[in-house]
Scaffold this motif. Sequence first.
Motif, PDB file in Angstrom:
ATOM      1  N   ALA A  32      -9.988 -20.563 -44.100  1.00 28.14           N
ATOM      2  CA  ALA A  32      -8.581 -20.221 -43.873  1.00 28.14           C
ATOM      3  C   ALA A  32      -7.685 -21.389 -44.261  1.00 28.14           C
ATOM      4  O   ALA A  32      -6.612 -21.209 -44.863  1.00 28.14           O
ATOM      5  N   GLN A  38      -7.182 -21.714 -48.023  1.00 26.85           N
ATOM      6  CA  GLN A  38      -6.166 -20.780 -48.502  1.00 26.85           C
ATOM      7  C   GLN A  38      -4.766 -21.300 -48.182  1.00 26.85           C
ATOM      8  O   GLN A  38      -3.839 -21.196 -48.986  1.00 26.85           O
ATOM      9  N   PHE A  39      -4.628 -21.884 -46.991  1.00 29.83           N
ATOM     10  CA  PHE A  39      -3.335 -22.425 -46.590  1.00 29.83           C
ATOM     11  C   PHE A  39      -2.911 -23.560 -47.529  1.00 29.83           C
ATOM     12  O   PHE A  39      -1.748 -23.648 -47.949  1.00 29.83           O
ATOM     13  N   SER A  73      -4.056 -16.474 -46.606  1.00 29.35           N
ATOM     14  CA  SER A  73      -4.093 -17.440 -45.512  1.00 29.35           C
ATOM     15  C   SER A  73      -3.583 -16.821 -44.223  1.00 29.35           C
ATOM     16  O   SER A  73      -4.166 -17.011 -43.148  1.00 29.35           O
ATOM     17  N   TYR A 129      -0.996 -22.214 -37.001  1.00 27.32           N
ATOM     18  CA  TYR A 129      -1.208 -21.930 -38.414  1.00 27.32           C
ATOM     19  C   TYR A 129      -0.859 -20.492 -38.758  1.00 27.32           C
ATOM     20  O   TYR A 129      -0.337 -20.213 -39.843  1.00 27.32           O
ATOM     21  N   THR A 185       1.946 -19.670 -41.609  1.00 29.39           N
ATOM     22  CA  THR A 185       1.685 -18.813 -42.768  1.00 29.39           C
ATOM     23  C   THR A 185       2.551 -17.563 -42.741  1.00 29.39           C
ATOM     24  O   THR A 185       2.992 -17.090 -43.787  1.00 29.39           O
TER      25      THR A 185
END
Length: 217
Positions: free
Chosen positions: A36, A39-40, A54, A74, A78
């Motif tokens: 994850a 992707q972030f 993400s 997070y 996102t």
Amino acid sequence: MTDLLFTRLTHGLLLASAVCLASPAMAATPAQFDSALAQFQQARAGHEAAIGKSAEAFEALLKAEPLNPVLMAYAGATTTMKATTTWLPWSKMSYAEDGLALLDKALTLLTPAHNAPQQHDVPATLEVRFVAANTFLAVPGFMNRGARGAKLLEEILASPLLGVAPLEFRGNVWLTAAQLASKENRPQDARKYLDEVIKANAPQAEAARTQLKAIAS
């Protein structure tokens, strides 16, 4: 004008490596969290397709651990970044407001128990505050989050926990503080934080030297 302000959001999120606060049951594995996070990192580097991926990844992790403030932070960041992926004004505001609400909630969940280093050795309380600070500083000014973002950054800088955090995390904090100081026309403070990066020989040292040259010129 609103579109341009929101477009800056993705590139304004200069976040450090993450931590994950494990819960007794169904905790996210390091591999799931790292996936994850990867992707972030792609999302904040400007890859629009990674924003949605993400967001989905952190939302799924948060469902398994709904009281995990790191995952919630997070997920909030996102979700806020998704405001840059649509041209519809109401969708932009919806994503931004929903994401900021998650960040607000993540901050309220922090307790002394979150001071201990977790995954990646970063105290969760610092990680959540840093994710929130970067997001608050990046959203458009009309959302009135800049002052709170600056305050959170000050809290991180003043925390004794910063001294035990990994060097890469500290470097990111100092760089962000320097960038904010430059933006606020505080060159002496900016140089101080950049010197900290260089003195510690953090991974961001070369970037700090470049910024110091820009200030000097």
